[in-house]
Structure formats: structure tokens, C-alpha cells
Design a protein around this motif. Sequence first.
Motif, PDB file in Angstrom:
ATOM      1  N   CYS A 489       0.751  -1.156   0.125  1.00 18.54           N
ATOM      2  CA  CYS A 489       0.023  -0.068   0.028  1.00 18.54           C
ATOM      3  C   CYS A 489       0.665   1.277   0.098  1.00 18.54           C
ATOM      4  O   CYS A 489       0.573   2.128  -0.649  1.00 18.54           O
ATOM      5  CB  CYS A 489      -1.134   0.073   1.097  1.00 18.54           C
ATOM      6  SG  CYS A 489      -2.347  -1.314   1.127  1.00 18.54           S
ATOM      7  N   ALA A 490       2.003   1.089   0.777  1.00 25.76           N
ATOM      8  CA  ALA A 490       2.851   2.400   0.900  1.00 25.76           C
ATOM      9  C   ALA A 490       3.460   2.543  -0.612  1.00 25.76           C
ATOM     10  O   ALA A 490       3.624   3.728  -0.932  1.00 25.76           O
ATOM     11  CB  ALA A 490       3.893   2.414   1.765  1.00 25.76           C
ATOM     12  N   TRP A 491       3.851   1.553  -1.178  1.00 32.34           N
ATOM     13  CA  TRP A 491       4.625   1.574  -2.721  1.00 32.34           C
ATOM     14  C   TRP A 491       3.486   2.078  -3.624  1.00 32.34           C
ATOM     15  O   TRP A 491       3.756   2.999  -4.440  1.00 32.34           O
ATOM     16  CB  TRP A 491       4.975   0.451  -3.022  1.00 32.34           C
ATOM     17  CG  TRP A 491       6.565   0.066  -2.204  1.00 32.34           C
ATOM     18  CD1 TRP A 491       7.132   0.983  -1.425  1.00 32.34           C
ATOM     19  CD2 TRP A 491       7.309  -1.028  -2.355  1.00 32.34           C
ATOM     20  NE1 TRP A 491       8.401   0.477  -0.952  1.00 32.34           N
ATOM     21  CE2 TRP A 491       8.338  -0.873  -1.494  1.00 32.34           C
ATOM     22  CE3 TRP A 491       7.285  -2.193  -2.919  1.00 32.34           C
ATOM     23  CZ2 TRP A 491       9.365  -1.633  -1.461  1.00 32.34           C
ATOM     24  CZ3 TRP A 491       8.022  -2.998  -3.007  1.00 32.34           C
ATOM     25  CH2 TRP A 491       9.175  -2.750  -2.055  1.00 32.34           C
ATOM     26  N   ALA A 492       2.190   1.771  -3.568  1.00 33.01           N
ATOM     27  CA  ALA A 492       1.330   2.171  -4.494  1.00 33.01           C
ATOM     28  C   ALA A 492       0.972   3.623  -4.296  1.00 33.01           C
ATOM     29  O   ALA A 492       0.630   4.400  -5.185  1.00 33.01           O
ATOM     30  CB  ALA A 492      -0.107   1.270  -4.038  1.00 33.01           C
ATOM     31  N   GLY A 493       0.959   4.291  -3.018  1.00 36.63           N
ATOM     32  CA  GLY A 493       0.810   5.490  -2.794  1.00 36.63           C
ATOM     33  C   GLY A 493       2.084   6.224  -3.529  1.00 36.63           C
ATOM     34  O   GLY A 493       1.599   7.377  -3.795  1.00 36.63           O
ATOM     35  N   VAL A 494       3.016   5.988  -3.354  1.00 31.40           N
ATOM     36  CA  VAL A 494       4.313   6.662  -3.816  1.00 31.40           C
ATOM     37  C   VAL A 494       4.189   6.709  -5.381  1.00 31.40           C
ATOM     38  O   VAL A 494       4.338   7.789  -5.884  1.00 31.40           O
ATOM     39  CB  VAL A 494       5.728   5.839  -3.240  1.00 31.40           C
ATOM     40  CG1 VAL A 494       6.793   6.587  -3.966  1.00 31.40           C
ATOM     41  CG2 VAL A 494       5.803   5.901  -1.969  1.00 31.40           C
ATOM     42  N   LEU A 495       3.846   5.587  -6.046  1.00 31.63           N
ATOM     43  CA  LEU A 495       3.954   5.462  -7.230  1.00 31.63           C
ATOM     44  C   LEU A 495       2.683   6.209  -8.001  1.00 31.63           C
ATOM     45  O   LEU A 495       2.673   6.708  -9.116  1.00 31.63           O
ATOM     46  CB  LEU A 495       4.071   3.899  -7.709  1.00 31.63           C
ATOM     47  CG  LEU A 495       5.338   3.402  -7.670  1.00 31.63           C
ATOM     48  CD1 LEU A 495       5.097   1.667  -7.889  1.00 31.63           C
ATOM     49  CD2 LEU A 495       6.472   3.726  -8.376  1.00 31.63           C
ATOM     50  N   GLY A 496       1.637   6.160  -7.452  1.00 29.90           N
ATOM     51  CA  GLY A 496       0.390   6.558  -7.751  1.00 29.90           C
ATOM     52  C   GLY A 496       0.487   8.292  -7.724  1.00 29.90           C
ATOM     53  O   GLY A 496       0.219   8.907  -8.824  1.00 29.90           O
ATOM     54  N   ALA A 497       0.915   8.794  -6.729  1.00 31.01           N
ATOM     55  CA  ALA A 497       1.363  10.195  -6.589  1.00 31.01           C
ATOM     56  C   ALA A 497       2.226  10.576  -7.607  1.00 31.01           C
ATOM     57  O   ALA A 497       2.418  11.507  -8.202  1.00 31.01           O
ATOM     58  CB  ALA A 497       1.838  10.628  -5.163  1.00 31.01           C
ATOM     59  N   GLY A 498       3.277   9.770  -7.826  1.00 34.17           N
ATOM     60  CA  GLY A 498       4.450  10.015  -8.790  1.00 34.17           C
ATOM     61  C   GLY A 498       3.934  10.164 -10.152  1.00 34.17           C
ATOM     62  O   GLY A 498       4.337  11.033 -11.117  1.00 34.17           O
ATOM     63  N   VAL A 499       2.901   9.443 -10.660  1.00 41.17           N
ATOM     64  CA  VAL A 499       2.602   8.995 -11.811  1.00 41.17           C
ATOM     65  C   VAL A 499       1.447  10.258 -12.218  1.00 41.17           C
ATOM     66  O   VAL A 499       1.525  11.024 -13.188  1.00 41.17           O
ATOM     67  CB  VAL A 499       1.962   7.755 -12.175  1.00 41.17           C
ATOM     68  CG1 VAL A 499       1.151   7.772 -13.593  1.00 41.17           C
ATOM     69  CG2 VAL A 499       2.872   6.922 -12.052  1.00 41.17           C
ATOM     70  N   PHE A 500       0.624  10.570 -11.245  1.00 38.68           N
ATOM     71  CA  PHE A 500      -0.623  11.449 -11.583  1.00 38.68           C
ATOM     72  C   PHE A 500      -0.257  12.818 -10.919  1.00 38.68           C
ATOM     73  O   PHE A 500      -1.207  13.762 -10.785  1.00 38.68           O
ATOM     74  CB  PHE A 500      -2.006  11.011 -11.102  1.00 38.68           C
ATOM     75  CG  PHE A 500      -2.147   9.635 -11.663  1.00 38.68           C
ATOM     76  CD1 PHE A 500      -2.846   9.491 -13.302  1.00 38.68           C
ATOM     77  CD2 PHE A 500      -2.002   8.452 -11.260  1.00 38.68           C
ATOM     78  CE1 PHE A 500      -3.205   8.531 -13.511  1.00 38.68           C
ATOM     79  CE2 PHE A 500      -2.477   7.205 -11.783  1.00 38.68           C
ATOM     80  CZ  PHE A 500      -2.925   7.443 -13.122  1.00 38.68           C
ATOM     81  N   ARG A 501       0.792  13.140 -10.205  1.00 42.20           N
ATOM     82  CA  ARG A 501       1.033  14.389  -9.510  1.00 42.20           C
ATOM     83  C   ARG A 501       0.292  14.767  -8.517  1.00 42.20           C
ATOM     84  O   ARG A 501       0.145  16.103  -8.671  1.00 42.20           O
ATOM     85  CB  ARG A 501       1.516  15.501 -10.686  1.00 42.20           C
ATOM     86  CG  ARG A 501       2.377  14.896 -11.753  1.00 42.20           C
ATOM     87  CD  ARG A 501       2.473  16.177 -12.909  1.00 42.20           C
ATOM     88  NE  ARG A 501       3.605  15.581 -13.579  1.00 42.20           N
ATOM     89  CZ  ARG A 501       4.079  16.572 -14.456  1.00 42.20           C
ATOM     90  NH1 ARG A 501       3.927  17.791 -14.307  1.00 42.20           N
ATOM     91  NH2 ARG A 501       5.148  16.357 -15.395  1.00 42.20           N
ATOM     92  N   ALA A 502      -0.422  13.934  -7.605  1.00 41.28           N
ATOM     93  CA  ALA A 502      -1.293  14.560  -6.690  1.00 41.28           C
ATOM     94  C   ALA A 502      -1.163  13.449  -5.611  1.00 41.28           C
ATOM     95  O   ALA A 502      -1.169  12.325  -5.860  1.00 41.28           O
ATOM     96  CB  ALA A 502      -2.435  14.731  -7.089  1.00 41.28           C
TER      97      ALA A 502
END
Length: 593
Positions: A489-502
Motif C-alpha cells: 500500500c505504501a508503494w502504491a501511494g508513492v507510485l500513484g502520486a508520482g504518476v498522477f502528480r497528486a
Amino acid sequence: MLQAIGLTSMPRRDRPPAVDDLTFEAPPGSVTALLGPAGAGKTTALRLMLELEPGRGITYFRGRPLHRIAHPPREVGVLFGDIPGHPSRTLRGHLRMLCAAAGVPASRADDLTRAVGLTGLERRRLGTLPIGADRRLGLAAALLGAPHTLLLDEPGAGLSVSESAWLHELLRAHAADGGTVLYTTEDAKGAARNADRVVTLAGGRLVADQGATEFARTRLRPRVAVRTPQAARLAAAVTQEARAARRPVEVVAEGGSRLSVYGSDCAAVGDTAFRHGVPIHRLAAETGDTGPAASSPEGNMSGGATGAVSSGAVPPPAVPAPRDAADGGSGRVRRPARSPLRPLRYEIRRLLGVPSTPLVVAAVLLVSVALALLLGRGGRAALPAVLAGWPAISPLPPAALGAGLLGAFSFGEEYRYPALTSGRGAVPRRPGLLFAKLAVAAVVALVLGAAVVVADLEALRFVYGAELIAVPRNWPTLCASWLGLLVGCAWAGVLGAGVFRAAAAGVAAVLAVPVAFVPLLQKALTGPSVRSAAGLPARLREFAGPQWSPAADRWLSGGLRVLGQPAGVALSLTLTGLLCAYVLTGLRRKARW
């Protein structure tokens, strides 16, 4: 020595480029002012020098373009507008975080805090700093790497007279030590007073490149600044009276309702407006740059005027072409490395420097303990669900949501408060920064997961007694599943915010796993035709050749069982997709340059 050669920005739709074939130099040991009205292309010119803007041309810093400099913060210090740090971060914490990004010791932050006069404000939040202290902090951030060159965009905007005097004294001291200073300004009189050289821009093109003394002699004239809703009528009246009196008065339309009257004074202009019934909203005596408009036929509205003062333009300086000057003619800009030089230290300080981190951790612990006590009271929930504080109606336990939220903040804060990039460009997407964020997010998730289990266990023992808690036999598998869920879940949060910039996109990526993907995978993995991978460890041992111990077999089997669960498969697929999207979006942005 700063040498700008042929800087030209990409042309805009149906409009000329903001900067067109700009060539000049800023010598070391002096302060150079880049002068021009709003929209003249000053900020765009700085962004072209820093390779933050697509276009043609090249800038050499002591003979090297920025993309050939190994550590740009140690060569060029930059100040663009306000400090884009997190408003809840302390002044000292912000500077120490930037020290890690610049690769300098943390003690440098304390030294510069004293040097720029911020002693006593170290624990003040950035959001509470007055504009004077904010500008001092920006200068401290620009000076962290002890750069040779300073590039400052309107550094004196909004400052009082005393603060502006202090600022220019600091810039003068930097130049006296052999450094190069280039700053933009709209104040022609201040440029003549505070700079050694004045480079004048208008419409994105070079108008004049002069010493301050020559600039003051040839381009500064007293004028009366007027603002009136009947500008054309007042201009005609002033021109007519000047002709009748045979006085050398020149009226220049500045656009809209503004006029500049040269060769007259406020009393004469005010009397003329009163006689013709023209309302006046502003009437002030100024000393300003004549600018190219004064000599253009469109701007000259006087009849008996003496004509515009010569612009004093000089040919661009003869700049020697270093060996790799051909890089400037390709039209492609190679961006320098802007990843933090110490990414792991930077990420740790970023995480611990804001109050949101302890608040999220405290909220997770409190909610988990409360849910554990409620689930334990009913006696129907399984012990793992009780210890995780995970009721059946919730898609994820509080610890997983907290880990995902902290992970989403890692990139979400970078895009919202881009402290890493001096020109407010895109957040660096180099592997070093990504790996540091993933590593720190994983450690935080593991610590948070262990803290939640310990807190819930102690709360249950205190309220209901130790005899109700029995350790299950498969506790290693349960622990692995629990910790793997939190890290995923932590990595999903990191990558999701990095891809979509939010940060919100990172949280959405975390919630998408249990809400959307897990139900689909449960249907796909529980059908009658699904095969088992029970013998995979033995087959892997035969394929690999060397034999390993039975303990390794048990660990591998346990790991495969964890990954084979619907939540594990969903997390793995989500992380793989987000990582691929992260890489592809980074490559697409590079291709644009």
C-alpha cells in the motif's frame, strides 16, 4: 563569467517568442541587472539559461553549459519568486532538507541562517514568515551550495526600502568575492543605482547592454506618470498646448489608461487636465527608462517635442565559442541532473520535517486500538483481524491506509511544494529519488505495522486479559501477509502520486486494490479450473541446480502463498502497472525536450 548566446524561446501560438536571439554576458565580480517591463521576457530568459524552458541557444557558466556541470547547485544559485516549501515546515528544517539535496553538510544551514539575518526564526513555520524573512530564506537557499553565480528573479519585489538596501548589499558582497550576480527588475532607477551593468530587454529582444553610468546618462529621463480613463484626450491636449507654447514635451502612451509625459511636470499636466475636464486617477513624478517605445513612431504623440533619447544600444558582446558551443544550435535542451545528491537523507528529512507525519501515525494508532477493542469485545472476529483493527466492512485496515497516505505524500508534496527545483520545473524523476522514497516508505510501513500490532495487543491484554489471546500456529505467514500488505500500500501511494502528480491520486491507487481489483481476482482465482503451485519450490530447486536448506523451502513456500492470495496478486499487478506508467511518463517528458 556568465555568457548567454542566442537564447530563443519556443514561439507561442500566433505570437512571437517571449525571448528572441538574446546574447549578452554578465562578468564576474559585478552585479548585472536584466531590466525590462512586465512581459519583456526576463523570467523566460532566466529559465532558458537554467534549461527549464525549451528553445534554442545556450548559456555558459564559467565556460560550461549547465548540463555539463556535475553539481549545478554548487555552481548556480537560483531564486524564483516565493519559497515553495511546505508552509508547516520550519525554517531550519527546510534549509537542512535542501542541504541534503545540494550535498552539503547540515551545518551549512545554520551558518547561512546567521549570515542572512534570520537568527531567532529557526523554528518559525514557512507559512508564517513575513515577506522580508521569506526573501532572506530564498537567498539562503540559493547560497547553500556556495555557488559562483546567482540568478535572481525580481529579488526586491515587495521589500521595504531598508530590506531592499540590505539585499543589494548582500549581492554586492557576493560580487566583491569574485562571484557573478544577475537579477531581473522593472525599476530602471534602482538598476542604475544598484547594478554595475544594465541589460535592457523589450519584447524579448536586447535593447541595450551598458554600464550603469552610461545607462543613467543615456536612458533615464524625468517623466510624469499619469493614469486617466481619457488617456487619448489628455495626450492630445498636452501635445496641443506644448506646440502652442513651443515647449519640448513628449507624450508616450504606455497602454490602457497610462501615459508618460517627458519634458513637463505634475503641476503643468494637472492644470491641463483641469482646463479640459479630464479626470486624473494618478499623477506622479518619476525617473524611468525611456525604453524602445519612446523612439517608435507609434508611441510618439508629441508635436513640438525634441524626440526620443537614443536607446544607447550596443552590439552584442563578442563571446568566444567554447569547444562544445555546437550544443546550442540543435534546438534540443538536455536537462541537468536535479535529483538530490543525497536522496535518502533528503527523503528522511522531508518526511520528518512536517507535522502531518506524526499526526497520521497517531491517528492510525488511535483508530486501530479503538477498532481492536470493539472487535475483541464481540468475540466473533478472528484474532488477526482484531490485532490489525480490520473490521469486515472496511476495505483496508487503518495501518494500510496510513502507510498509503504517507507514501502518497512523498510525491504529492513535491508537486504541490516543489522545493527541489529552482525554476518550478517538474519534480526530478531520477531513479535515486524514486528508490529513496520507496525505501523510506517501506521502512515507515514496517514500523507502523509493528507498532499497530503491539499497541492493539497491549490494549487487548489490558482490557480483556491475556488469557483470551492465543498465538496462532501460522503466525509467520500472517506476519508476512500483514507487512507485505502495508509495504504494498505504501508503494502504491508513492507510485500513484508520482504518476498522477497528486497525493489524492496516490490514495486512490491504494484504495483501488481492495475495492476494484481484489473482487475481480477472487472470482478469477477461485474457479474450479484453477491449478495449484504447491510444487513450485521443488521445481525451482531442480532448475537452479544448487540445493538449499528446507528452511529456505518453507520461506519460499510461505512467500508464494502470500503472493498467491487475491490481495497479493492485486497489489503486485497494481505496483507493476504503476511502475511501468511512472517510467513511461518520465520517458515521454524527456522526449518533449
